[in-house]
Design a protein around this motif. Structure first.
Motif, PDB file in Angstrom:
ATOM      1  N   GLY A   7       0.810  -1.208   0.000  1.00  8.92           N
ATOM      2  CA  GLY A   7       0.000   0.000   0.000  1.00  8.92           C
ATOM      3  C   GLY A   7       0.843   1.257   0.000  1.00  8.92           C
ATOM      4  N   GLY A   8       0.162   2.377   0.185  1.00  7.31           N
ATOM      5  CA  GLY A   8       0.837   3.663   0.241  1.00  7.31           C
ATOM      6  C   GLY A   8       0.999   4.348  -1.096  1.00  7.31           C
ATOM      7  N   ILE A   9       0.324   3.811  -2.145  1.00  7.72           N
ATOM      8  CA  ILE A   9       0.616   4.279  -3.520  1.00  7.72           C
ATOM      9  C   ILE A   9      -0.606   4.951  -4.144  1.00  7.72           C
ATOM     10  N   GLY A  10      -1.211   6.008  -3.689  1.00  9.40           N
ATOM     11  CA  GLY A  10      -0.975   6.704  -2.456  1.00  9.40           C
ATOM     12  C   GLY A  10      -1.973   6.226  -1.410  1.00  9.40           C
ATOM     13  N   LEU A  28     -19.951 -11.980   1.606  1.00  8.02           N
ATOM     14  CA  LEU A  28     -19.870 -13.436   1.458  1.00  8.02           C
ATOM     15  C   LEU A  28     -19.844 -14.148   2.803  1.00  8.02           C
ATOM     16  N   ASN A  29     -19.881 -13.352   3.878  1.00  7.03           N
ATOM     17  CA  ASN A  29     -19.800 -13.892   5.242  1.00  7.03           C
ATOM     18  C   ASN A  29     -18.541 -14.747   5.412  1.00  7.03           C
ATOM     19  N   ALA A  30     -17.433 -14.222   4.877  1.00  6.26           N
ATOM     20  CA  ALA A  30     -16.161 -14.938   4.926  1.00  6.26           C
ATOM     21  C   ALA A  30     -15.118 -14.077   5.629  1.00  6.26           C
ATOM     22  N   PRO A  31     -14.251 -14.675   6.436  1.00  5.20           N
ATOM     23  CA  PRO A  31     -13.199 -13.902   7.104  1.00  5.20           C
ATOM     24  C   PRO A  31     -12.121 -13.486   6.117  1.00  5.20           C
ATOM     25  N   LEU A  32     -11.513 -12.342   6.379  1.00  3.05           N
ATOM     26  CA  LEU A  32     -10.435 -11.849   5.527  1.00  3.05           C
ATOM     27  C   LEU A  32      -9.123 -11.899   6.285  1.00  3.05           C
ATOM     28  N   ASP A  33      -8.165 -12.641   5.744  1.00  2.00           N
ATOM     29  CA  ASP A  33      -6.820 -12.721   6.310  1.00  2.00           C
ATOM     30  C   ASP A  33      -5.940 -11.812   5.453  1.00  2.00           C
ATOM     31  N   LEU A  34      -5.543 -10.658   6.006  1.00  2.00           N
ATOM     32  CA  LEU A  34      -4.918  -9.614   5.206  1.00  2.00           C
ATOM     33  C   LEU A  34      -3.798  -8.926   5.966  1.00  2.00           C
ATOM     34  N   THR A  35      -2.705  -8.653   5.267  1.00  2.00           N
ATOM     35  CA  THR A  35      -1.627  -7.821   5.806  1.00  2.00           C
ATOM     36  C   THR A  35      -1.280  -6.757   4.762  1.00  2.00           C
ATOM     37  N   ILE A  36      -1.119  -5.522   5.223  1.00  2.00           N
ATOM     38  CA  ILE A  36      -0.756  -4.418   4.336  1.00  2.00           C
ATOM     39  C   ILE A  36       0.578  -3.835   4.784  1.00  2.00           C
ATOM     40  N   VAL A  37       1.487  -3.654   3.848  1.00  2.00           N
ATOM     41  CA  VAL A  37       2.740  -2.949   4.118  1.00  2.00           C
ATOM     42  C   VAL A  37       2.708  -1.635   3.345  1.00  2.00           C
ATOM     43  N   ASN A  38       3.542  -0.703   3.760  1.00  2.00           N
ATOM     44  CA  ASN A  38       3.504   0.645   3.193  1.00  2.00           C
ATOM     45  C   ASN A  38       4.791   0.987   2.458  1.00  2.00           C
ATOM     46  N   THR A  39       4.638   1.474   1.224  1.00  2.00           N
ATOM     47  CA  THR A  39       5.777   2.001   0.488  1.00  2.00           C
ATOM     48  C   THR A  39       5.614   3.512   0.351  1.00  2.00           C
ATOM     49  N   GLU A  40       6.661   4.185  -0.031  1.00  2.00           N
ATOM     50  CA  GLU A  40       6.626   5.644  -0.124  1.00  2.00           C
ATOM     51  C   GLU A  40       6.208   6.076  -1.527  1.00  2.00           C
ATOM     52  N   ALA A  41       5.067   6.751  -1.605  1.00  2.00           N
ATOM     53  CA  ALA A  41       4.513   7.121  -2.907  1.00  2.00           C
ATOM     54  C   ALA A  41       5.429   8.062  -3.681  1.00  2.00           C
ATOM     55  N   SER A  42       6.051   9.002  -3.004  1.00  2.00           N
ATOM     56  CA  SER A  42       6.896   9.970  -3.714  1.00  2.00           C
ATOM     57  C   SER A  42       8.124   9.293  -4.317  1.00  2.00           C
ATOM     58  N   THR A  43       8.688   8.315  -3.619  1.00  2.00           N
ATOM     59  CA  THR A  43       9.833   7.576  -4.157  1.00  2.00           C
ATOM     60  C   THR A  43       9.417   6.759  -5.367  1.00  2.00           C
ATOM     61  N   ASN A  52      13.198   3.957 -13.438  1.00  2.00           N
ATOM     62  CA  ASN A  52      14.078   3.153 -12.581  1.00  2.00           C
ATOM     63  C   ASN A  52      13.346   1.902 -12.097  1.00  2.00           C
ATOM     64  N   ARG A  53      13.101   0.995 -13.021  1.00  2.00           N
ATOM     65  CA  ARG A  53      12.324  -0.204 -12.688  1.00  2.00           C
ATOM     66  C   ARG A  53      13.058  -1.105 -11.701  1.00  2.00           C
ATOM     67  N   ALA A  54      14.349  -1.273 -11.888  1.00  2.00           N
ATOM     68  CA  ALA A  54      15.109  -2.158 -10.996  1.00  2.00           C
ATOM     69  C   ALA A  54      15.119  -1.630  -9.574  1.00  2.00           C
ATOM     70  N   ALA A  55      15.285  -0.318  -9.424  1.00  2.00           N
ATOM     71  CA  ALA A  55      15.320   0.271  -8.082  1.00  2.00           C
ATOM     72  C   ALA A  55      13.996   0.093  -7.360  1.00  2.00           C
ATOM     73  N   GLN A  56      12.875   0.306  -8.075  1.00  2.00           N
ATOM     74  CA  GLN A  56      11.578   0.147  -7.420  1.00  2.00           C
ATOM     75  C   GLN A  56      11.281  -1.316  -7.129  1.00  2.00           C
ATOM     76  N   ALA A  57      11.718  -2.203  -8.005  1.00  2.00           N
ATOM     77  CA  ALA A  57      11.505  -3.632  -7.772  1.00  2.00           C
ATOM     78  C   ALA A  57      12.224  -4.095  -6.506  1.00  2.00           C
ATOM     79  N   GLU A  58      13.410  -3.545  -6.258  1.00  5.16           N
ATOM     80  CA  GLU A  58      14.142  -3.904  -5.045  1.00  5.16           C
ATOM     81  C   GLU A  58      13.395  -3.429  -3.795  1.00  5.16           C
ATOM     82  N   ILE A  59      12.776  -2.252  -3.895  1.00  6.38           N
ATOM     83  CA  ILE A  59      11.972  -1.761  -2.766  1.00  6.38           C
ATOM     84  C   ILE A  59      10.785  -2.684  -2.529  1.00  6.38           C
ATOM     85  N   TYR A  60      10.116  -3.044  -3.610  1.00  2.00           N
ATOM     86  CA  TYR A  60       8.993  -3.982  -3.484  1.00  2.00           C
ATOM     87  C   TYR A  60       9.437  -5.308  -2.882  1.00  2.00           C
TER      88      TYR A  60
END
Length: 233
Positions: A7-10, A28-43, A52-60
């Motif tokens: 997440g964070g985009i934005g 659906l009356n179903a439980p959601l198992d979810l985790t969200i991490v945050n990246t920096e939108a401006s970067t 800079n695809r390689a640089a962003q891929a490393e961040i991901y």
């Protein structure tokens, strides 16, 4: 299945993904198992504009390792613009990635759309969704740079002014006049502008299609082999 989101985009995009996932799972009356991490939108934006695809891929990749450590079974990027380095991220990812772009072409065909208009980041519009529309013709605004800049300004601010809203709606109308049967919100933060409004033409929110895939995975109605790319999970 435990879903992991980058997440964070934005911030607004992260919120709407969470809202729609939870709403769908509750329906659906179903439980959601979810985790969200945050990246920096401006970067991310800097890397996107500079190619800079390689640089962003490393961040991901670091964030995906964090999602895996939290127990996630797969990962998804909460931004079509953020998919600009998807292939590079797949090569580094510790988890299978669930693309928001792959399902779109088949969806358009199923809906009977031969031509769609795109609104989103400059890269998304210029590449016509990263060249992944094989069965559907796409048209982009004449002023791609102007629309792209307006979009990123709105995304970084996390809010949409009345002037911005009017601008995006009018740009969508121009796409319809140019032959588009529907306008695709190919930028998650465009929800801030359109927000379910009746704008006088067909609007497709690409986010909804991605969320449908994630819900199918979360509920076991689909498997990773159906929708994922790469990863070691």
């Amino acid at each position: 299945m435990h879903i992991g989101l980058i997440g964070g985009i934005g911030p607004a995009a992260t919120v709407v993904y969470y809202q729609r996932l939870t709403d769908a799972m509750r329906a659906l009356n179903a439980p959601l198992d979810l985790t969200i991490v945050n990246t920096e939108a401006s970067t991310l934006l800097e890397n996107n504009l500079a190619g800079n695809r390689a640089a962003q891929a490393e961040i991901y990749a670091v964030l995906i390792e964090r999602l895996k450590a939290a127990g996630a079974d797969c990962a998804a990027i909460t931004s079509l613009g953020g998919h600009f380095c998807f292939g590079e991220t797949v090569a580094l990812s510790a988890l299978p990635l669930i693309s928001a772009v792959n399902p779109l072409d088949a969806f358009f065909v199923a809906q009977g759309f031969e031509t769609v208009g795109l609104l989103g980041t400059g890269v998304v519009m210029r590449t016509q969704l990263y060249g992944q529309l094989e069965q559907t013709k796409a048209v982009a605004p004449q002023d791609i740079d102007g629309v792209g800049t307006a979009y990123t300004d709105m995304a970084l601010a996390g809010r949409c002014t009345d002037a911005q809203r009017a601008f995006f709606i009018e740009e969508g109308r121009k796409l319809v006049d140019a032959g588009a049967q529907a306008v695709v919100l190919a930028g998650t933060d465009l929800n801030l502008a359109f927000d379910g409004r009746d704008v006088g033409y067909e609007v497709i929110d690409a986010l909804d299609i991605h969320v449908d895939v994630l819900v199918a995975l979360a509920t076991g109605r689909a498997t990773l082999s159906d929708h994922s790319v790469g990863g070691s999970a």
